[in-house]
Design a protein around this motif. Sequence first.
Motif, PDB file in Angstrom:
ATOM      1  N   UNK A 126      14.112  -4.444  28.772  1.00  0.00           N
ATOM      2  CA  UNK A 126      12.875  -3.819  29.236  1.00  0.00           C
ATOM      3  C   UNK A 126      12.077  -4.751  30.153  1.00  0.00           C
ATOM      4  N   UNK A 127      12.031  -6.045  29.833  1.00  0.00           N
ATOM      5  CA  UNK A 127      11.218  -6.988  30.595  1.00  0.00           C
ATOM      6  C   UNK A 127      11.903  -7.525  31.854  1.00  0.00           C
ATOM      7  N   UNK A 128      13.201  -7.783  31.784  1.00  0.00           N
ATOM      8  CA  UNK A 128      13.865  -8.507  32.865  1.00  0.00           C
ATOM      9  C   UNK A 128      14.925  -7.713  33.625  1.00  0.00           C
ATOM     10  N   UNK A 129      15.771  -7.023  32.913  1.00  0.00           N
ATOM     11  CA  UNK A 129      16.949  -6.431  33.559  1.00  0.00           C
ATOM     12  C   UNK A 129      16.666  -5.039  34.097  1.00  0.00           C
ATOM     13  N   UNK A 130      15.949  -4.240  33.322  1.00  0.00           N
ATOM     14  CA  UNK A 130      15.626  -2.870  33.730  1.00  0.00           C
ATOM     15  C   UNK A 130      14.117  -2.625  33.624  1.00  0.00           C
ATOM     16  N   UNK A 131      13.304  -3.364  34.382  1.00  0.00           N
ATOM     17  CA  UNK A 131      11.855  -3.238  34.210  1.00  0.00           C
ATOM     18  C   UNK A 131      11.284  -1.876  34.623  1.00  0.00           C
ATOM     19  N   UNK A 132      11.982  -1.161  35.476  1.00  0.00           N
ATOM     20  CA  UNK A 132      11.478   0.132  35.946  1.00  0.00           C
ATOM     21  C   UNK A 132      12.179   1.320  35.278  1.00  0.00           C
ATOM     22  N   UNK A 153      14.511  -9.501  21.048  1.00  0.00           N
ATOM     23  CA  UNK A 153      15.625  -8.556  20.934  1.00  0.00           C
ATOM     24  C   UNK A 153      16.237  -8.269  22.301  1.00  0.00           C
ATOM     25  N   UNK A 154      17.453  -7.783  22.277  1.00  0.00           N
ATOM     26  CA  UNK A 154      18.107  -7.406  23.540  1.00  0.00           C
ATOM     27  C   UNK A 154      17.340  -6.270  24.208  1.00  0.00           C
ATOM     28  N   UNK A 213      21.916 -16.394  38.570  1.00  0.00           N
ATOM     29  CA  UNK A 213      21.519 -17.592  37.839  1.00  0.00           C
ATOM     30  C   UNK A 213      20.035 -17.559  37.505  1.00  0.00           C
ATOM     31  N   UNK A 214      19.225 -17.070  38.441  1.00  0.00           N
ATOM     32  CA  UNK A 214      17.791 -16.930  38.186  1.00  0.00           C
ATOM     33  C   UNK A 214      17.552 -15.970  37.020  1.00  0.00           C
ATOM     34  N   UNK A 215      18.295 -14.866  36.986  1.00  0.00           N
ATOM     35  CA  UNK A 215      18.171 -13.912  35.888  1.00  0.00           C
ATOM     36  C   UNK A 215      18.590 -14.554  34.566  1.00  0.00           C
ATOM     37  N   UNK A 216      19.697 -15.292  34.568  1.00  0.00           N
ATOM     38  CA  UNK A 216      20.167 -15.934  33.344  1.00  0.00           C
ATOM     39  C   UNK A 216      19.159 -16.965  32.837  1.00  0.00           C
ATOM     40  N   UNK A 217      18.565 -17.722  33.763  1.00  0.00           N
ATOM     41  CA  UNK A 217      17.541 -18.684  33.362  1.00  0.00           C
ATOM     42  C   UNK A 217      16.299 -17.972  32.830  1.00  0.00           C
ATOM     43  N   UNK A 218      15.949 -16.853  33.419  1.00  0.00           N
ATOM     44  CA  UNK A 218      14.804 -16.069  32.936  1.00  0.00           C
ATOM     45  C   UNK A 218      15.069 -15.536  31.525  1.00  0.00           C
ATOM     46  N   UNK A 219      16.312 -15.124  31.278  1.00  0.00           N
ATOM     47  CA  UNK A 219      16.682 -14.666  29.932  1.00  0.00           C
ATOM     48  C   UNK A 219      16.523 -15.805  28.936  1.00  0.00           C
ATOM     49  N   UNK A 220      17.011 -16.989  29.299  1.00  0.00           N
ATOM     50  CA  UNK A 220      16.874 -18.147  28.407  1.00  0.00           C
ATOM     51  C   UNK A 220      15.402 -18.488  28.184  1.00  0.00           C
ATOM     52  N   UNK A 221      14.599 -18.427  29.241  1.00  0.00           N
ATOM     53  CA  UNK A 221      13.166 -18.705  29.103  1.00  0.00           C
ATOM     54  C   UNK A 221      12.505 -17.710  28.161  1.00  0.00           C
ATOM     55  N   UNK A 222      12.822 -16.434  28.320  1.00  0.00           N
ATOM     56  CA  UNK A 222      12.212 -15.395  27.489  1.00  0.00           C
ATOM     57  C   UNK A 222      12.619 -15.557  26.026  1.00  0.00           C
ATOM     58  N   UNK A 223      13.885 -15.882  25.801  1.00  0.00           N
ATOM     59  CA  UNK A 223      14.387 -15.995  24.431  1.00  0.00           C
ATOM     60  C   UNK A 223      14.151 -17.381  23.850  1.00  0.00           C
ATOM     61  N   UNK A 224      13.665 -18.309  24.666  1.00  0.00           N
ATOM     62  CA  UNK A 224      13.549 -19.705  24.283  1.00  0.00           C
ATOM     63  C   UNK A 224      12.918 -20.024  22.958  1.00  0.00           C
ATOM     64  N   UNK A 261      23.044 -11.788  28.061  1.00  0.00           N
ATOM     65  CA  UNK A 261      22.505 -12.730  27.071  1.00  0.00           C
ATOM     66  C   UNK A 261      23.583 -13.723  26.655  1.00  0.00           C
ATOM     67  N   UNK A 262      24.789 -13.226  26.377  1.00  0.00           N
ATOM     68  CA  UNK A 262      25.890 -14.127  26.005  1.00  0.00           C
ATOM     69  C   UNK A 262      26.204 -15.097  27.144  1.00  0.00           C
ATOM     70  N   UNK A 263      26.194 -14.599  28.377  1.00  0.00           N
ATOM     71  CA  UNK A 263      26.472 -15.463  29.521  1.00  0.00           C
ATOM     72  C   UNK A 263      25.386 -16.526  29.681  1.00  0.00           C
ATOM     73  N   UNK A 264      24.128 -16.144  29.484  1.00  0.00           N
ATOM     74  CA  UNK A 264      23.023 -17.104  29.564  1.00  0.00           C
ATOM     75  C   UNK A 264      23.163 -18.173  28.487  1.00  0.00           C
ATOM     76  N   UNK A 265      23.505 -17.759  27.284  1.00  0.00           N
ATOM     77  CA  UNK A 265      23.674 -18.718  26.183  1.00  0.00           C
ATOM     78  C   UNK A 265      24.855 -19.648  26.441  1.00  0.00           C
TER      79      UNK A 265
END
Length: 132
Positions: free
Chosen positions: A81-87, A75-76, A59-70, A109-113
Amino acid sequence: MRRIWLRCDPAGVPLAALIPCDTMTETRLQAVSDLERWLRGMASASAVSQPTSYQSQRLDLLLSILDLRGERQVTSHEVARCLIYPRLDVGRGAAWKSSPERRRTQRLIREAEALSAGGYRALLAGRAGRQN
């Protein structure tokens, strides 16, 4: 972890809650009660199931995705690059388009939306699981 955005200082301003009378009224009343107890520094007395550690992280990841795309269309590839696979170097072009990382990022992204579009209500009602 809980995220709450209060647009004022809760210590100095009385808060109000508007609760629709519908099939989720009882759940909403319990959530307001939990919020009030939390604001006073007390533990929640809620019977509503608490998310597992994994669910909280997701849920924290999904909220972070929404915040980033807000506010701007991100782009996906940027989300990955920023959230899911930063390393991880997630690649570019054809390598990115055919990667499992891209497919997973798009699913998240679809789940967050979906969560933003009303799927959060299932969480509040205690119905855990994947949101469509």
